[in-house]
Design a protein around this motif. Structure first.
Motif, short mmCIF file in Angstrom:
data_model
loop_
_atom_site.label_atom_id
_atom_site.label_comp_id
_atom_site.label_asym_id
_atom_site.label_seq_id
_atom_site.Cartn_x
_atom_site.Cartn_y
_atom_site.Cartn_z
N THR A 38 0.83 -1.21 0.00
CA THR A 38 0.00 0.00 0.00
C THR A 38 0.86 1.26 0.00
O THR A 38 0.57 2.23 -0.70
CB THR A 38 -0.93 0.00 1.22
N ALA A 39 1.92 1.24 0.77
CA ALA A 39 2.83 2.39 0.81
C ALA A 39 3.44 2.65 -0.56
O ALA A 39 3.58 3.81 -0.98
CB ALA A 39 3.93 2.15 1.84
N LYS A 40 3.79 1.59 -1.26
CA LYS A 40 4.35 1.74 -2.61
C LYS A 40 3.34 2.38 -3.54
O LYS A 40 3.67 3.27 -4.34
CB LYS A 40 4.79 0.38 -3.14
N ALA A 41 2.08 1.94 -3.43
CA ALA A 41 1.03 2.51 -4.27
C ALA A 41 0.83 3.99 -3.96
O ALA A 41 0.64 4.81 -4.87
CB ALA A 41 -0.27 1.75 -4.05
N VAL A 42 0.88 4.35 -2.69
CA VAL A 42 0.72 5.75 -2.29
C VAL A 42 1.82 6.61 -2.91
O VAL A 42 1.56 7.69 -3.47
CB VAL A 42 0.74 5.89 -0.76
#
Length: 251
Positions: A38-42
């Motif tokens: 999720t952090a990568k997507a953000v």
């Protein structure tokens, strides 16, 4: 980030209605790999994160021998272990520019052990130690442009501690807590204890004899009695379908 889409959508809607821009991401904080994904997507879709607020909380509210092992594990996963994954995900970008802010929302229960909270208080004590150590690392390596704010609030009237009846001070309203946290961030405060009057009681733990502290806690402040009526979020499930997790919250 949240665990259920309903809460995410409501938050984003409120932000947009107030004239801001908002994006929501579904994430399970008990799953480290989901946090990293999720952090990568953000970072790809939104951009570098310069303000990280570690604010998720989970509480079971049982005495030690009644605590299922899986509840202890979940409390640790949400309340402290997730902090490592979220911070590691965004801190490198902050360090590149020596600019950013990390906020850890702990609890007064992380300063004083609380009845029926052997798991919860322990994780909040851990969150405080984690935050202070991180602050020390950043300063020792010259990252004075990355600020860190530790927030320790008293009971908040969100439903997370439904049934609790504080004897010394009334529960804090969420709006007040949010305003104080924002003020603390804007002024780069290192510690925010809510309400402020609580900070004057904390030194007593160090200066008074242990038996006197217990008498003060039990007979005058009646801390343990407050938690004896704890019910938790389960009783609120039918009233609010957007609650992220049973007995948990994004504070």
């Amino acid at each position: 980030m949240d665990r259920k889409l309903g809460g995410i959508e409501d938050t984003v809607k409120q932000i947009k209605e107030a004239g801001g821009k908002g994006c929501g991401y579904r994430c399970d904080l008990t799953d480290r790999e989901d946090i990293y994904r999720t952090a990568k997507a953000v970072k790809i879709e939104v951009g570098p994160v310069t303000l990280l607020v570690n604010n998720a909380g989970y509480v079971c509210g049982r005495t030690l021998l009644d605590l299922p092992d899986e509840e202890i594990d979940r409390t640790y996963q949400v309340n402290i272990l997730s902090h490592y994954a979220t911070t590691k995900s965004f801190l490198k970008e902050m360090m590149k520019d020596n600019h950013g802010h990390v906020v850890t929302v702990a609890s007064v229960a992380g300063l004083l052990g609380t009845y029926r909270c052997t798991d919860y208080s322990a994780t909040k004590f851990a969150a405080i130690g984690y935050h202070e150590s991180l602050f020390t690392e950043l300063r020792a390596h010259g990252y004075d442009g990355i600020h860190a704010t530790l927030v320790c609030p008293y009971f908040i009237n969100t439903g997370m501690f439904n049934g609790v009846k504080p004897r010394l001070l009334p529960m804090l309203e969420p709006e007040y807590v949010a305003e104080e946290i924002v003020a603390g961030i804007l002024t780069n405060q290192v510690n925010v204890v809510l309400p402020g009057s609580v900070r004057y009681l904390l030194p007593l733990k160090c200066f008074l004899p242990a038996k006197m502290c217990w008498a003060l806690m039990y007979q005058i402040m009646q801390g343990p009695q407050s938690m004896m009526t704890f019910k938790g979020r389960e009783v609120l499930q039918d009233q609010n379908a957007n609650i992220p997790m049973t007995r948990s919250e994004k504070n």
